[in-house]
Design an enzyme around this catalytic site. Structure first.
Site, short mmCIF file in Angstrom:
data_model
loop_
_atom_site.label_atom_id
_atom_site.label_comp_id
_atom_site.label_asym_id
_atom_site.label_seq_id
_atom_site.Cartn_x
_atom_site.Cartn_y
_atom_site.Cartn_z
N ASP A 1 25.05 -11.56 -13.75
CA ASP A 1 24.75 -10.42 -14.60
C ASP A 1 23.82 -9.42 -13.93
O ASP A 1 23.70 -8.28 -14.38
CB ASP A 1 24.13 -10.89 -15.92
CG ASP A 1 25.17 -11.49 -16.86
OD1 ASP A 1 26.38 -11.26 -16.64
OD2 ASP A 1 24.78 -12.21 -17.79
N GLN B 1 32.81 -14.31 -9.88
CA GLN B 1 32.92 -14.23 -11.34
C GLN B 1 32.48 -12.89 -11.88
O GLN B 1 32.76 -12.55 -13.04
CB GLN B 1 32.13 -15.37 -11.99
CG GLN B 1 30.61 -15.30 -11.87
CD GLN B 1 30.07 -15.97 -10.63
OE1 GLN B 1 30.67 -15.92 -9.58
NE2 GLN B 1 28.92 -16.62 -10.76
N ARG C 1 39.04 -10.88 -21.47
CA ARG C 1 38.20 -11.97 -20.98
C ARG C 1 39.00 -13.27 -20.90
O ARG C 1 39.76 -13.63 -21.79
CB ARG C 1 36.98 -12.17 -21.89
CG ARG C 1 36.15 -10.92 -22.11
CD ARG C 1 35.42 -10.44 -20.88
NE ARG C 1 34.37 -11.36 -20.48
CZ ARG C 1 33.15 -11.37 -21.01
NH1 ARG C 1 32.82 -10.55 -21.99
NH2 ARG C 1 32.24 -12.22 -20.56
#
Length: 423
Positions: free
Chosen positions: A305, A328, A119
């Protein structure tokens, strides 16, 4: 763990669990606060547990009882944990705590699992360094060490993920001097809305431009002790919503508060745009749809998400769906664009990858052996795909769902999902 999924017809009720975003913000705020704070109905999951354990190591005292976490904070002055903080798979927890740890006058080391080590952190490191933070990291990711003290000042932050800015917004008000923050762009703005709802509840003062790219934050402020009932998680609700729209015969989804700041409540609008029947009466009821969903074009920048769930919906819809402006999604627990294209492709989906999204031409799916790549949202999306596919589907690494939804398998079995744990 492998999960065998067979086609199913779902009916009944699902109560959505607490929000991961709210729970982790609550833990970080309680750790930094003066006095004892109370989180009611927090999310009980691997991510929140790793963040709570890190807070304990930093000096918070935690008492748990009756779905309540009582956390006595440190007033922002942490204890040297004496060992590495292991954040497991929690990118949110790692980034939230990095900012608060960066003001301490001793080094604090962070690490996590294999996924967390991929990450991005360099954008946050680059924002903390001008404020006085000393950082040790081999590659701009974890494992890393941060050390203060910090006093405030001017900085810039990368807007690829909203979590970098959120980390600063919890940190900067507690520094001695005033601070300014500038960004060139900002993805996932609704998550900053969640952060500001917390800061507003504490009476924290700040000034921001309308586009959220320029901030002025007075120093010398503090976070008071608080009591917060954690709202249900709209990111998690996407999966019973998806299942109800594709394989439901009337599913009631409970606990959702559409007045909350969570951006992922937009997913309900996405499904309505695709033709799902959603009743917003005293009970939120989904389906039956009376036919297949319809393809459409969706700007997903504010709801990254939701990409795995929307990809499954699109793969089973009529016509073409474009999921756009969500670069992203490639830097989450996995490259979710590439992984969903790969795994749904194994099930027969027609998917074209874009740098910032996907073009999906809907049709039928067939059962296949697929992998979660240790990503909780990939695991749940593929499991729901299997409920509406022809034949049997096996998801390898299905245990990843526990990161945000430990009772995913049980809850879905209770409304008729033919799920069998085979390993």
């Amino acid at each position: 763990m492998k999960l065998l999924v067979r086609p199913s017809l779902l009916r009944g009720e699902i109560a959505v669990t607490g929000s991961k975003s709210h729970t982790i913000r609550g833990i970080a705020a309680a750790l930094a606060a003066n006095g004892t704070s109370v989180l009611v109905a927090p999310l009980e999951s691997a991510d929140t547990r790793s963040t709570l354990e890190a807070a304990r190591l930093l000096g918070a005292k935690v008492r748990e009882h009756d779905d309540v976490w009582e956390i006595t904070g440190t007033g922002g002055v942490f204890t040297d944990p004496g060992r590495t903080l292991d954040l497991g798979n929690s990118g949110t927890g790692m980034r939230m705590l990095t900012g608060l740890c960066a003001k301490q006058s001793f080094p604090i080391r962070f690490d996590g699992d294999e996924s967390l080590r991929t990450r991005l952190m360099a954008g946050l490191f680059d924002a903390l360094a001008p404020l006085g933070c000393r950082i040790e990291s081999a590659d701009g990711k974890c494992p890393f060490t941060v050390e203060g003290p910090l006093s405030g000042g001017a900085t810039r932050v990368d807007g690829t993920t909203s979590q970098f800015l959120t980390s600063l917004l919890f940190l900067l008000p507690t520094l001695a001097q005033d601070s300014t923050v500038d960004l060139d762009f900002l993805n996932e703005k609704p998550y900053i809305g969640i952060t500001l709802a917390w800061l507003d509840s504490f009476g924290i003062r700040y000034e921001k431009s309308d586009d959220m790219l320029h901030w002025r934050i007075p120093g010398g402020q503090s976070i008071p002790a608080f009591r917060k009932v954690i709202p249900a998680d709209f990111s998690t609700a996407a999966f019973p919503l998806l299942a109800a729209a594709l394989a439901g015969d009337g599913v009631v989804i409970r606990n959702l508060d559409f007045t909350d700041a969570q951006g992922d409540k937009k997913v309900f609008s996405y499904f309505e745009q695709m033709g799902a029947k959603i009743g917003h009466g005293a009970e939120l009821t989904v389906g039956p749809t009376g036919g297949r969903l319809r393809g459409c074009s969706i700007d997903m920048n504010e709801t990254p998400d939701a990409l795995p769930a929307m990809a499954v919906a699109a793969a089973l819809a009529e016509g073409e769906t474009r999921l756009l402006n969500v670069p992203q999604a490639r830097v989450k627990e996995t490259d979710r664009i590439a992984v969903m294209a790969s795994e749904l492709g194994k099930m027969g989906a027609d998917i074209e990858e874009l740098p910032d999204g996907m073009i999906i031409r809907g049709g039928r799916l067939h059962g296949a052996e697929v992998s979660s790549f240790a990503d909780h949202r990939i695991a749940m999306a593929l499991a729901v795909a299997g409920l509406a596919a022809d034949g049997e589907t096996v998801i390898d690494g299905a245990e990843a769902a526990s990161v945000t939804y430990p009772d995913f398998i049980r809850d879905f079995q209770n409304i008729g999902a033919d799920f069998t744990v085979i390993q």
